[in-house]
Design an enzyme around this catalytic site. Structure first.
Site, PDB file in Angstrom:
ATOM      1  N   CYS A   1       8.578  -5.710   5.501  1.00 26.91           N
ATOM      2  CA  CYS A   1       9.328  -6.395   6.540  1.00 26.91           C
ATOM      3  C   CYS A   1      10.792  -6.488   6.157  1.00 26.91           C
ATOM      4  O   CYS A   1      11.165  -6.327   5.000  1.00 26.91           O
ATOM      5  CB  CYS A   1       8.766  -7.803   6.744  1.00 26.91           C
ATOM      6  SG  CYS A   1       6.997  -7.852   7.070  1.00 26.91           S
TER       7      CYS A   1
ATOM      8  N   ARG B   1      12.003   0.642   6.298  1.00 31.77           N
ATOM      9  CA  ARG B   1      10.895  -0.087   5.693  1.00 31.77           C
ATOM     10  C   ARG B   1       9.612   0.037   6.517  1.00 31.77           C
ATOM     11  O   ARG B   1       8.523  -0.220   6.005  1.00 31.77           O
ATOM     12  CB  ARG B   1      11.253  -1.578   5.581  1.00 31.77           C
ATOM     13  CG  ARG B   1      12.339  -1.856   4.563  1.00 31.77           C
ATOM     14  CD  ARG B   1      12.879  -3.265   4.714  1.00 31.77           C
ATOM     15  NE  ARG B   1      13.710  -3.602   3.570  1.00 31.77           N
ATOM     16  CZ  ARG B   1      13.388  -4.487   2.637  1.00 31.77           C
ATOM     17  NH1 ARG B   1      12.254  -5.140   2.714  1.00 31.77           N
ATOM     18  NH2 ARG B   1      14.188  -4.720   1.626  1.00 31.77           N
TER      19      ARG B   1
ATOM     20  N   TRP C   1       5.929  -5.862   9.685  1.00 32.54           N
ATOM     21  CA  TRP C   1       4.706  -5.075   9.578  1.00 32.54           C
ATOM     22  C   TRP C   1       3.560  -6.056   9.748  1.00 32.54           C
ATOM     23  O   TRP C   1       3.472  -7.046   9.028  1.00 32.54           O
ATOM     24  CB  TRP C   1       4.586  -4.434   8.191  1.00 32.54           C
ATOM     25  CG  TRP C   1       4.924  -2.980   8.108  1.00 32.54           C
ATOM     26  CD1 TRP C   1       5.854  -2.415   7.300  1.00 32.54           C
ATOM     27  CD2 TRP C   1       4.307  -1.896   8.817  1.00 32.54           C
ATOM     28  NE1 TRP C   1       5.875  -1.055   7.477  1.00 32.54           N
ATOM     29  CE2 TRP C   1       4.940  -0.705   8.393  1.00 32.54           C
ATOM     30  CE3 TRP C   1       3.297  -1.814   9.785  1.00 32.54           C
ATOM     31  CZ2 TRP C   1       4.591   0.548   8.887  1.00 32.54           C
ATOM     32  CZ3 TRP C   1       2.950  -0.555  10.282  1.00 32.54           C
ATOM     33  CH2 TRP C   1       3.589   0.594   9.832  1.00 32.54           C
TER      34      TRP C   1
ATOM     35  N   ASN D   1       9.245 -12.649   4.788  1.00 26.71           N
ATOM     36  CA  ASN D   1       8.661 -11.446   4.181  1.00 26.71           C
ATOM     37  C   ASN D   1       7.628 -11.871   3.161  1.00 26.71           C
ATOM     38  O   ASN D   1       7.813 -12.883   2.475  1.00 26.71           O
ATOM     39  CB  ASN D   1       9.721 -10.608   3.462  1.00 26.71           C
ATOM     40  CG  ASN D   1      10.654  -9.912   4.404  1.00 26.71           C
ATOM     41  OD1 ASN D   1      10.478  -9.942   5.617  1.00 26.71           O
ATOM     42  ND2 ASN D   1      11.665  -9.278   3.850  1.00 26.71           N
ATOM     43  N   GLY D   2       6.577 -11.083   2.978  1.00 27.60           N
ATOM     44  CA  GLY D   2       5.584 -11.387   1.954  1.00 27.60           C
ATOM     45  C   GLY D   2       4.341 -12.010   2.545  1.00 27.60           C
ATOM     46  O   GLY D   2       3.960 -11.750   3.692  1.00 27.60           O
TER      47      GLY D   2
ATOM     48  N   GLU E   1      -4.241   6.745 -15.974  1.00 32.29           N
ATOM     49  CA  GLU E   1      -2.985   6.471 -15.294  1.00 32.29           C
ATOM     50  C   GLU E   1      -1.910   5.998 -16.270  1.00 32.29           C
ATOM     51  O   GLU E   1      -0.741   6.387 -16.168  1.00 32.29           O
ATOM     52  CB  GLU E   1      -3.213   5.431 -14.187  1.00 32.29           C
ATOM     53  CG  GLU E   1      -1.963   4.868 -13.542  1.00 32.29           C
ATOM     54  CD  GLU E   1      -1.109   5.896 -12.819  1.00 32.29           C
ATOM     55  OE1 GLU E   1       0.006   5.541 -12.407  1.00 32.29           O
ATOM     56  OE2 GLU E   1      -1.541   7.062 -12.667  1.00 32.29           O
TER      57      GLU E   1
ATOM     58  N   LYS F   1       1.656   7.850 -16.867  1.00 32.54           N
ATOM     59  CA  LYS F   1       2.952   7.192 -16.740  1.00 32.54           C
ATOM     60  C   LYS F   1       3.802   7.429 -17.993  1.00 32.54           C
ATOM     61  O   LYS F   1       5.000   7.696 -17.899  1.00 32.54           O
ATOM     62  CB  LYS F   1       2.774   5.684 -16.524  1.00 32.54           C
ATOM     63  CG  LYS F   1       2.366   5.309 -15.138  1.00 32.54           C
ATOM     64  CD  LYS F   1       3.505   5.535 -14.155  1.00 32.54           C
ATOM     65  CE  LYS F   1       2.963   5.726 -12.757  1.00 32.54           C
ATOM     66  NZ  LYS F   1       2.295   6.988 -12.516  1.00 32.54           N
TER      67      LYS F   1
ATOM     68  N   GLU G   1       5.014  11.014 -18.084  1.00 33.97           N
ATOM     69  CA  GLU G   1       5.982  11.336 -17.034  1.00 33.97           C
ATOM     70  C   GLU G   1       7.401  10.920 -17.389  1.00 33.97           C
ATOM     71  O   GLU G   1       8.350  11.675 -17.160  1.00 33.97           O
ATOM     72  CB  GLU G   1       5.586  10.627 -15.727  1.00 33.97           C
ATOM     73  CG  GLU G   1       4.447  11.266 -14.967  1.00 33.97           C
ATOM     74  CD  GLU G   1       4.150  10.510 -13.697  1.00 33.97           C
ATOM     75  OE1 GLU G   1       4.149  11.142 -12.624  1.00 33.97           O
ATOM     76  OE2 GLU G   1       3.911   9.292 -13.751  1.00 33.97           O
TER      77      GLU G   1
ATOM     78  N   HIS H   1     -16.785  11.232 -29.542  1.00 34.60           N
ATOM     79  CA  HIS H   1     -17.268  12.589 -29.294  1.00 34.60           C
ATOM     80  C   HIS H   1     -16.163  13.619 -29.478  1.00 34.60           C
ATOM     81  O   HIS H   1     -16.214  14.695 -28.871  1.00 34.60           O
ATOM     82  CB  HIS H   1     -17.867  12.689 -27.887  1.00 34.60           C
ATOM     83  CG  HIS H   1     -19.122  11.882 -27.732  1.00 34.60           C
ATOM     84  ND1 HIS H   1     -20.326  12.258 -28.268  1.00 34.60           N
ATOM     85  CD2 HIS H   1     -19.343  10.690 -27.113  1.00 34.60           C
ATOM     86  CE1 HIS H   1     -21.244  11.352 -27.984  1.00 34.60           C
ATOM     87  NE2 HIS H   1     -20.669  10.385 -27.279  1.00 34.60           N
TER      88      HIS H   1
ATOM     89  N   LYS I   1       9.444  13.855  -6.353  1.00 34.64           N
ATOM     90  CA  LYS I   1       8.711  12.743  -5.749  1.00 34.64           C
ATOM     91  C   LYS I   1       7.586  13.236  -4.847  1.00 34.64           C
ATOM     92  O   LYS I   1       6.484  12.723  -4.870  1.00 34.64           O
ATOM     93  CB  LYS I   1       9.674  11.863  -4.946  1.00 34.64           C
ATOM     94  CG  LYS I   1       9.023  10.613  -4.373  1.00 34.64           C
ATOM     95  CD  LYS I   1       8.528   9.706  -5.484  1.00 34.64           C
ATOM     96  CE  LYS I   1       7.755   8.528  -4.972  1.00 34.64           C
ATOM     97  NZ  LYS I   1       7.083   7.798  -6.050  1.00 34.64           N
TER      98      LYS I   1
END
Length: 607
Positions: free
Chosen positions: A2, A27, A74, A98-99, A479, A483, A486, A502, A602
């Site tokens: 928002c 947004r 939103w 917002n939020g 993940e 990160k 990257e 193993h 991206k």
């Protein structure tokens, strides 16, 4: 996300408020509105859909006033209707938000019990009523806001008008950004510098928990304890740019810290707290008839799908196949009648994933996409679109898009389970309540940022790093390793904790840090057992766990990172925070280009 803009001006503000909203269109939103004070009364104009609809409303019914607030929304709590659009108002106040207000349901019930009536389904309206009730009891606007803020839980930014005070604007920030703009005889509030760029470039960022009182001749900022504070005024430099980093060093850092807000907004689009249900957009097919699901994605989105496989199979008992998008078509997958293919992509334009979607559709599969860009190719071509509402993600290494994907996938898994008769009302209520806890738990995780930054230089010296976890925390190990690779360029690998013996345990020595994700729960003892095998061979362990887990297993660890205690179902969403922060601070310590790491883009739009 928002968008908010507020103007305490010398001249009429409505046109400039709408122009500010246009600068926040990036947004995403589905309704908009403006509120001003006219002749001692609060006036509003709101409209569903795009800003052009609001402009038509204002053209037909103009709005005057020299102080005003405006908002693009939103939909989260409540559908994208005019009555749910911001600003929300009582006789005494009007505000935009917002939020998410996590405890809105109990506050709403309290306010209704005292005789107050609500006109919307939103969480926002409770804030308007709380403040209004204080004012009606004799409080000043400052007292009313201070007292009301202490009643709210969640992540939010607020801008508030007061009927009896046309020369006053109050803003507040907890989790969601809010910027003060300093003009020539005028003052402004905005979600970010972009909204204020045509008005001023002299801005100050409110810190976490701050609230601000703006009059025509003074700006007074207070911290969460109501003590006066100063926040530096900076020159934003924003002109036509779409986004700025705010008061963060990098976009990635900003996006990590946005997660409580954007995950709250994402979950708000799928949860119905008043009904204690999980909901999806209108379905073009019957979930109860789905017999098998293929999840297809790349990179970080693939790991989100890996977590979803655990959730879907455990909750709905539907078999799930998981594929890397670049491999999906080429292994000639068996796509049977009654199957559904679920594709996950931040951009919705990832070439391999888009090609896989088309392959699945050609082979008779129902298709669904989890995407952050609702106008993307995948969104246009799929049968079902599940948006993430993460807002633009500029950092190449995905952070907030990942956790928003997890939020959507958790909601999908619960919905599928209910459709197949495997989720009764009590269990659905439990899941709704667990998911509602996620933003606050993320805020608690972010509170350990300084401790993670302090230990990062130790990890930055390593040539190799291993991550390990069990169950849904295994994808988090993958993940976390991704990160780190990257953005710091350190070789890192993620493993299921039970697999270490193993083969990979041969790599362990005192120079290889091992990051262990072990929330207390049914898999904790087995994970700790694997961790102790590492320690017995000289491995340096960084343990990420909750207080109970740290009490049981922190001995002999190189370092620990404390997380809030959360249910195993939502742990992957919360434990994403420390692995992101660790990678970020290690990269900063190494001096790499955090936001644009070498060789990466991206949105990958080629195979």
């Amino acid at each position: 996300m928002c968008g908010i803009i507020g103007i305490l001006g010398k001249d009429e503000v409505t046109d400039r408020l709408v122009e500010g909203l246009r600068r926040l269109e990036y947004r995403g939103y589905d309704s908009a509105g403006v509120s001003t004070i006219v002749d001692g009364h609060i006036e509003r104009r709101r409209a569903e859909g795009k800003l052009d609809n609001l402009a038509k409303t204002l053209s037909a019914d103009p709005l005057t006033g020299r102080v005003g607030i405006a908002h693009t929304r939103w939909a989260t709590h409540g559908a994208p209707t005019t009555s749910n659009a911001h600003p929300h108002a009582t006789l005494e106040v009007s505000l935009v938000h917002n939020g998410i207000i996590e405890n809105f349901k109990e506050l709403r019930e309290e306010l209704q019990a005292s005789g107050r009536s609500f006109e919307s389904q939103t969480d926002t309206e409770v804030a308007a009523h709380l403040i209004s009730r204080e004012i009606e009891a004799g409080a000043t606007p400052e007292q009313a806001v201070s007292r009301s803020l202490k009643r709210l839980r969640g992540a939010f930014a607020l801008a508030i008008l007061f009927r009896q005070h046309p020369d006053l604007l109050i803003g507040a920030r907890l989790g969601s950004p809010l910027v003060i703009g300093y003009g020539d005889g005028e003052t402004y509030l905005g979600s970010d510098a972009i909204a204020l760029a045509p008005l001023t470039q002299r801005i100050a960022y409110l810190e976490e928990g701050d609230w601000v009182v703006i009059t025509r001749d003074k700006v007074s900022i207070y911290d969460r304890n109501d003590k006066p504070v100063d926040r530096p005024i900076t020159v934003s430099g924003v002109t036509g740019a779409l986004i700025d980093k705010g008061n963060h060093r990098h976009f990635m850092q900003k996006e990590i810290f946005e997660q409580p807000v954007v995950v709250a907004q994402t979950l708000g689009a799928y949860l119905r707290p008043l009904e204690e249900q999980v909901a999806l957009p209108a379905l073009p097919f019957d979930l109860a008839e789905i017999r098998r699901i293929s999840i297809v994605a790349c990179g970080t989105s693939y790991y989100a799908g890996m977590v979803a496989k655990y959730w879907i199979e455990q909750l709905a008992r539907v078999p799930v196949e998981l594929d890397i998008a670049s491999e999906f078509r080429y292994r000639a997958p068996v796509l049977e009648e009654g199957g559904m293919a679920l594709f996950i992509s931040q951009s919705g334009e990832t070439a391999d994933t888009l090609a896989a979607l088309r392959h699945a559709a050609e082979n008779g599969q129902k298709t669904a996409v989890v995407v952050n860009v609702a106008s993307s190719s995948m969104a246009r071509e799929a049968d079902l679109v599940l948006p993430t509402h993460a807002g633009p993600e500029i950092g190449v290494a995905s952070t907030k898009a990942f956790t928003c994907q997890l939020g959507v996938l958790a909601a999908f898994a619960a919905n599928l389970a209910r459709a197949r008769g495997r989720l009764d009302a009590a269990e659905e209520k439990r899941i709704v309540n667990l998911l509602a806890e996620v933003p606050a738990a993320m805020n608690a995780a972010l509170a350990h940022d300084a401790a993670i930054e302090e230990m990062a230089p130790v990890i930055a010296k390593a040539r190799d790093v291993l991550y390990m976890g069990r169950g849904p925390d295994y994808p988090l190990a993958l993940e976390g390793a991704l990160k780190l690779k990257e953005i710091s360029y350190i070789h890192a690998e993620g493993y299921a904790a039970g697999e270490l013996k193993h083969g990979p345990i041969a790599l362990i020595d005192e120079n290889v840090p091992v990051i262990v994700m072990a929330p207390s729960g049914p898999l904790f003892e087995k994970t700790v057992s694997n961790m102790q095998e590492v320690q017995a061979r000289g491995g340096q362990v960084v343990l990420i766990s909750d207080p109970e887990g740290l009490r049981a297993a922190a001995e002999d660890c190189l370092a620990t990172i404390e997380m809030p205690h959360v249910d195993a179902f939502i742990a992957p969403m919360v434990y994403a925070i420390p692995v992101q922060l660790l990678a970020y601070h290690v990269a900063v310590a190494k001096g790499t280009d955090v936001d644009q790491p070498r060789n990466l883009a991206k949105s990958v739009t080629v195979e």
